[in-house]
Structures are given as C-alpha cells and as structure tokens.
Design an enzyme around this catalytic site. Structure first.
Site, PDB file in Angstrom:
ATOM      1  N   ASP A 191      55.137   9.862  17.351  1.00 54.94           N
ATOM      2  CA  ASP A 191      54.700   9.908  18.739  1.00 54.94           C
ATOM      3  C   ASP A 191      55.851   9.316  19.567  1.00 54.94           C
ATOM      4  OD1 ASP A 191      52.925   9.477  21.096  1.00 54.94           O
ATOM      5  OD2 ASP A 191      53.076   7.379  20.493  1.00 54.94           O
ATOM      6  N   ASP A 229      46.446   9.156  19.521  1.00 55.49           N
ATOM      7  CA  ASP A 229      47.112   9.547  18.278  1.00 55.49           C
ATOM      8  C   ASP A 229      46.163   9.547  17.079  1.00 55.49           C
ATOM      9  OD1 ASP A 229      49.541   9.629  19.679  1.00 55.49           O
ATOM     10  OD2 ASP A 229      49.909   7.510  19.315  1.00 55.49           O
ATOM     11  N   ASP A 264      50.787   4.980  17.909  1.00 59.78           N
ATOM     12  CA  ASP A 264      50.251   3.694  18.349  1.00 59.78           C
ATOM     13  C   ASP A 264      48.999   3.838  19.194  1.00 59.78           C
ATOM     14  OD1 ASP A 264      51.576   4.845  20.610  1.00 59.78           O
ATOM     15  OD2 ASP A 264      51.478   2.882  21.562  1.00 59.78           O
TER      16      ASP A 264
HETATM   17  P1  ADP Z   1      51.952  10.808  25.754  1.00 64.84           P
HETATM   18  O1  ADP Z   1      52.067  11.816  24.640  1.00 64.84           O
HETATM   19  O2  ADP Z   1      53.311  10.355  26.195  1.00 64.84           O
HETATM   20  O3  ADP Z   1      51.043   9.659  25.400  1.00 64.84           O
HETATM   21  P2  ADP Z   1      49.891  11.956  27.568  1.00 64.84           P
HETATM   22  O4  ADP Z   1      49.395  13.107  26.777  1.00 64.84           O
HETATM   23  O5  ADP Z   1      49.002  10.778  27.717  1.00 64.84           O
HETATM   24  O6  ADP Z   1      51.372  11.538  27.065  1.00 64.84           O
HETATM   25  O7  ADP Z   1      50.249  12.470  29.041  1.00 64.84           O
HETATM   26  C1  ADP Z   1      51.104  13.582  29.223  1.00 64.84           C
HETATM   27  C2  ADP Z   1      51.587  13.646  30.651  1.00 64.84           C
HETATM   28  O8  ADP Z   1      50.472  13.783  31.559  1.00 64.84           O
HETATM   29  C3  ADP Z   1      52.340  12.414  31.125  1.00 64.84           C
HETATM   30  O9  ADP Z   1      53.707  12.455  30.776  1.00 64.84           O
HETATM   31  C4  ADP Z   1      52.134  12.499  32.644  1.00 64.84           C
HETATM   32  O10 ADP Z   1      53.050  13.396  33.207  1.00 64.84           O
HETATM   33  C5  ADP Z   1      50.722  13.070  32.769  1.00 64.84           C
HETATM   34  N1  ADP Z   1      49.739  11.974  32.906  1.00 64.84           N
HETATM   35  C6  ADP Z   1      48.794  11.613  32.008  1.00 64.84           C
HETATM   36  N2  ADP Z   1      48.067  10.560  32.463  1.00 64.84           N
HETATM   37  C7  ADP Z   1      48.588  10.220  33.657  1.00 64.84           C
HETATM   38  C8  ADP Z   1      48.291   9.201  34.639  1.00 64.84           C
HETATM   39  N3  ADP Z   1      47.321   8.309  34.492  1.00 64.84           N
HETATM   40  N4  ADP Z   1      49.061   9.180  35.758  1.00 64.84           N
HETATM   41  C9  ADP Z   1      50.048  10.059  35.939  1.00 64.84           C
HETATM   42  N5  ADP Z   1      50.371  11.024  35.068  1.00 64.84           N
HETATM   43  C10 ADP Z   1      49.665  11.119  33.950  1.00 64.84           C
HETATM   44 MG    MG Z   2      51.946   6.554  22.200  1.00 62.73          MG
END
Ligand code: ADP
Ligand code: MG
Length: 292
Positions: free
Chosen positions: A38, A241, A237
């Site tokens: 991740d 995931d 983490d």
């Molecule tokens: P990661 O795999 O990095 O944990 P997520 O799947 O949680 O990422 O989120 C993917 C994308 O969605 C982020 O990179 C962001 O662009 C957008 N996003 C998700 N949650 C938020 C939030 N609370 N505020 C702003 N953007 C968000």
């Molecule tokens: Mg992570």
C-alpha cells in the site's frame, strides 16, 4: 515439514519484532513471488502536509481553506488532517456542515453556509458534473512532483486546487532493493492517481504501480495477481487495506497501523519498519532449509 523447526522460526521472528501467526505462514513466505505495498502510511509516512493552495476565481485563499477544512472536520482520512492542520495554523475556524458525506476513494461533500461544497479528486468532480478542464495542467504539474492534488468546488463551480505532499519513509528504498535482490517482484497499490503514484514509484524503484484503485477493489487486484500464478504478500496499514490483507497469501500489517489491519494480518511488523518484510522472507527461507 516438522512443526518444531517451524516453531523455532516463529520464535526467531518474534525476537526480531516480526510476529508470525503460525508456522504455515513461514512455509508460504518461502514461496512468495510478489510483494504488494500500500502507498500511504506504508511506503510513505501517511502524514501529508499542504504545499499549495491555488484559488481559481470563485473564492479567495482563506475562503477556500475554510470551506475545505469545514468538510474535512468530519473525515478521518489522513488527507483531512493536512487541511485541518493548515487551517488551524492560519487561524481559520471550520464552519458547520449540513448533510456531510464521505465518499470512499473520492473525497467529501456537504452544505456549508447554504452552498453545496465538494472536496476531493478529479473522479469526484467528474461524478458530480464539475468541469475541471481549466486546472488540468496545474494538477498534472503537482502530480509529477509526487503531490496529491485535490479540487474544491462550490455550487458546481471549481473554486481551488489544493496540493499536499507526503514524505517517503527513509527505509523504504532499501526495503524495495533488498526484495528485488531476493528475486521478489515489488508492486505498489494505491487509491491515489496514476501520475502521483508513478512519481513515488520511480523514486522507490518499484517495478509495477497499480493506481486509481477504489478501496473496495484492492482485494480484487490481489486476486488477479494470484490468478496470474503469483504467490502474493500484501503489506498495509489502513482500515481500507484489511480485505486485501485477508485475500493475499500472506497479509503483513504495519505495527503502527489500524487495529483492523493488525487483526487481519498473518504477520505483524512490530517495529513498523518495512525492511522487516525482507527479514521475514529471509527467515522463512532459512527455516525451510533446516527442514528439507
Ligand atoms: P489511499 O490508497 O492512498 O489510502 P484512498 O482510496 O483513501 O487512498 O483515496 C483515494 C483518493 O481519493 C485520494 O488520493 C484523494 O484524492 C481522494 N480522497 C479520499 N478521501 C478524501 C478526503 N477525505 N478528502 C479529500 N480527498 C479525498
Ligand atoms: Mg495506507
């Protein structure tokens, strides 16, 4: 395999801060072909900081920060902390939000002062019919630097681009290089956009980057790798995931991560050092040699 030798291996792991839930995991670890990491919180610190805020017409800098912070006050995403921290530093207090909604893998939305406000990625804006053409080049510039660019929209009009940067963990490059030296393929899996992910993947010399993956699809990506004949470890983490950790042949949870990830992982890295993934694989190989 003799259970006694495996138990010795499990004991050695525990001494090194690598908790292994059962000897059969050591047997599997020896056959690993692929390690999937991740990105956020695993290869990077997971503590993004706001680096750029570019208003685009409909509000000024402080209004944009206030609107974004108001929505993020209801979110538990690491990106939210970056926005809230900067607003606090600037002495900007969030306002009340009606109808708050967090959209996984997209962002957040709600009503602030009677206006419909959206904050998140390009996918969120496209879903809601907000035209992002005018800032496409700016977003790409931030992403090429490995930053995550987010968009703020107010009543259907684009209001600002906000970029945040996370820091790569200093030990991550060594972990990737050592895995490759052991003949293991290294993959990075993330919900972040492809350009940002590619920039970070390049810095970490990662062979394969799988980006733009919705939280609900991470486990499916693992299954596809397995169907292609790979024996897969997933290292993560976050709460998001857990399904991928459970699907992988071996789920490896970062010790500093969420409780859900740690409950799901077959291996827990107590020291939260990703180099311990390599230590674990070497340990499994050494253990299996004593058995054969
Ligand atoms: P990661 O795999 O990095 O944990 P997520 O799947 O949680 O990422 O989120 C993917 C994308 O969605 C982020 O990179 C962001 O662009 C957008 N996003 C998700 N949650 C938020 C939030 N609370 N505020 C702003 N953007 C968000
Ligand atoms: Mg992570």
């Amino acid at each position: 395999a003799t259970p006694a030798a495996l138990m010795v291996g499990v004991g050695r792991g525990a001494q090194a801060g690598i908790l292994i839930r059962g000897g059969e995991i050591l047997e599997k670890a020896e056959r690993l072909t692929t390690v999937v990491f991740d990105k956020t919180g695993t290869l990077t610190r997971g503590e993004p900081a706001l680096t750029d805020l570019q208003p685009c017409g409909h509000c000024d800098h402080d209004q944009a920060l206030r609107l974004a912070a108001s929505l993020e006050a209801g979110s538990e995403h690491p990106l939210a902390e970056a926005i809230l921290r900067r607003a606090k530093e600037a002495g900007i207090a969030p306002c009340a939000v009606q109808g708050f909604e967090a959209v996984p893998g997209h962002g957040v939305r709600g009503q602030v002062e009677g206006r419909t406000v959206l904050f998140g990625n390009r996918r969120l804006m496209e879903r809601e019919g907000v035209n992002v053409g005018q800032v496409g080049a700016d977003m790409e510039r931030y992403q090429a630097d490995g930053k995550t660019a987010m968009l703020l929209a107010c009543d259907g009009e684009l209001a600002a681009v906000i970029a945040v940067a996370d820091t790569i963990k200093p030990e991550a490059l060594e972990a990737v290089r050592s895995l490759r030296a052991e003949g293991v393929e290294v993959v990075m899996l993330t919900g972040d956009n492809a350009r940002t992910a590619a920039a970070i993947g390049r810095a970490l010399e990662i062979d394969r980057v799988i980006a733009d993956v919705l939280p609900s699809d991470k486990a499916r990506v693992i299954k596809e790798l397995q169907q292609a004949g790979k024996v897969v470890a997933m290292v993560g983490d976050g709460v998001n995931d857990a399904p991928a950790l459970a699907t992988a042949d071996i789920g490896i949870a970062i010790g500093s991560g969420s409780d859900v990830a740690k409950e799901t992982g077959g291996i827990i890295l107590v020291r939260s050092d990703v180099r311990d993934v390599v230590t674990g694989i070497r340990l499994s190989r050494a253990t299996m040699r004593t058995i054969k």
